[in-house]
Scaffold this active site. Structure first.
Site, PDB file in Angstrom:
ATOM      1  CB  THR A 163      33.391  90.256 134.680  1.00 38.40           C
ATOM      2  OG1 THR A 163      34.460  91.169 134.470  1.00 38.40           O
ATOM      3  CG2 THR A 163      32.105  90.998 134.940  1.00 38.40           C
TER       4      THR A 163
ATOM      5  CG  ASP B 192      39.155  89.558 127.948  1.00 38.98           C
ATOM      6  OD1 ASP B 192      39.696  88.918 127.044  1.00 38.98           O
ATOM      7  OD2 ASP B 192      39.691  90.542 128.494  1.00 38.98           O
TER       8      ASP B 192
HETATM    9  P1  IMP Z   1      36.673  89.682 131.954  1.00 38.12           P
HETATM   10  O1  IMP Z   1      36.361  89.914 133.404  1.00 38.12           O
HETATM   11  O2  IMP Z   1      38.151  89.780 131.685  1.00 38.12           O
HETATM   12  O3  IMP Z   1      36.076  88.425 131.382  1.00 38.12           O
HETATM   13  O4  IMP Z   1      36.145  90.910 131.169  1.00 38.12           O
HETATM   14  C1  IMP Z   1      34.838  91.098 130.969  1.00 38.12           C
HETATM   15  C2  IMP Z   1      34.511  92.537 130.670  1.00 38.12           C
HETATM   16  O5  IMP Z   1      35.600  93.254 130.086  1.00 38.12           O
HETATM   17  C3  IMP Z   1      33.415  92.526 129.649  1.00 38.12           C
HETATM   18  O6  IMP Z   1      32.171  92.550 130.289  1.00 38.12           O
HETATM   19  C4  IMP Z   1      33.693  93.749 128.842  1.00 38.12           C
HETATM   20  O7  IMP Z   1      32.995  94.838 129.382  1.00 38.12           O
HETATM   21  C5  IMP Z   1      35.164  94.008 128.973  1.00 38.12           C
HETATM   22  N1  IMP Z   1      35.911  93.551 127.768  1.00 38.12           N
HETATM   23  C6  IMP Z   1      36.666  92.449 127.629  1.00 38.12           C
HETATM   24  N2  IMP Z   1      37.198  92.361 126.398  1.00 38.12           N
HETATM   25  C7  IMP Z   1      36.757  93.443 125.734  1.00 38.12           C
HETATM   26  C8  IMP Z   1      36.943  93.919 124.380  1.00 38.12           C
HETATM   27  O8  IMP Z   1      37.619  93.332 123.513  1.00 38.12           O
HETATM   28  N3  IMP Z   1      36.299  95.081 124.074  1.00 38.12           N
HETATM   29  C9  IMP Z   1      35.531  95.772 124.966  1.00 38.12           C
HETATM   30  N4  IMP Z   1      35.328  95.357 126.224  1.00 38.12           N
HETATM   31  C10 IMP Z   1      35.936  94.206 126.605  1.00 38.12           C
END
Ligand code: IMP
Ligand code: MG
Length: 175
Positions: free
Chosen positions: A107, A103
């Site tokens: 992470t 996203d």
């Molecule tokens: P990032 O660090 O923003 O890339 O987010 C990654 C983590 O957020 C993923 O491993 C998911 O667990 C959670 N995440 C991001 N978008 C969604 C979504 O649309 N639905 C559920 N979990 C999400």
């Protein structure tokens, strides 16, 4: 209550996971791979992916790391906490990092940095879903299952406040 809007059916998920396994097996041919799943979100995807990798002459070690990037809602907290580390060392090994969705990318950026410090021979990353519209951090992703619209999605491991992970399909969470 509005009806569940299915974004990716069970059948499409299975077909795509098989294709990803083919690509991964071709790229990693010739030795052992440590599959590192990020919990909790990746547990369904990892379970299907490793079974699709079985029988492709690719010995696997499957291990998990637990990270938390969300509070209880739809927005990332911006902080990535490492709650549980791997139980195997990865120095000099070939590693495939697997997550449910990229996203903002924070992470994966954080986890890739942690793993890279341990000096794996190869580090590649595979995600089921990519939400490119929301990217804010630099991270490299080598295998993507599907591009996701900029909506909050659930199912196939992805949760909303801990719920809906068991759906065998991916759906858009109603507003
Ligand atoms: P990032 O660090 O923003 O890339 O987010 C990654 C983590 O957020 C993923 O491993 C998911 O667990 C959670 N995440 C991001 N978008 C969604 C979504 O649309 N639905 C559920 N979990 C999400
Ligand atoms: Mg996750």
């Amino acid at each position: 209550m509005r009806a569940t809007q299915i974004l990716i059916s069970d059948r499409r998920l299975q077909r795509r996971v098989r294709r990803l396994a083919e690509a991964i097996a071709a790229d990693f041919a010739g030795g052992e791979v440590v599959v590192v799943g990020l919990l909790n979100g990746s547990f369904v995807f990892v379970a299907d992916l490793v079974r699709q990798l079985h029988g492709r002459r690719l010995p696997l070690i499957v291990d998990f790391m637990t990270v938390a990037s969300y509070g209880a809602g739809r927005r990332p907290s911006g902080r990535v906490r490492l709650l549980r580390d791997l139980s195997v060392g990865i120095r000099g090994r070939r590693v495939l990092l697997v997550d449910d969705i990229v996203d903002t990318g924070r992470t994966l950026q954080r986890v890739q940095a942690v793993l890279r410090r341990r000096q794996p021979a190869v580090l590649k990353t595979c995600v089921l879903l990519d939400k490119p519209a929301r990217r804010a951090a630099d991270c490299r992703v080598d295998y993507v299952g599907f591009t996701s619209p900029d909506e909050f999605v659930t199912g196939y491991g992805l949760d909303y406040a801990g719920r809906c992970r068991e759906q065998p399909f991916v759906s858009v969470l109603p507003q």
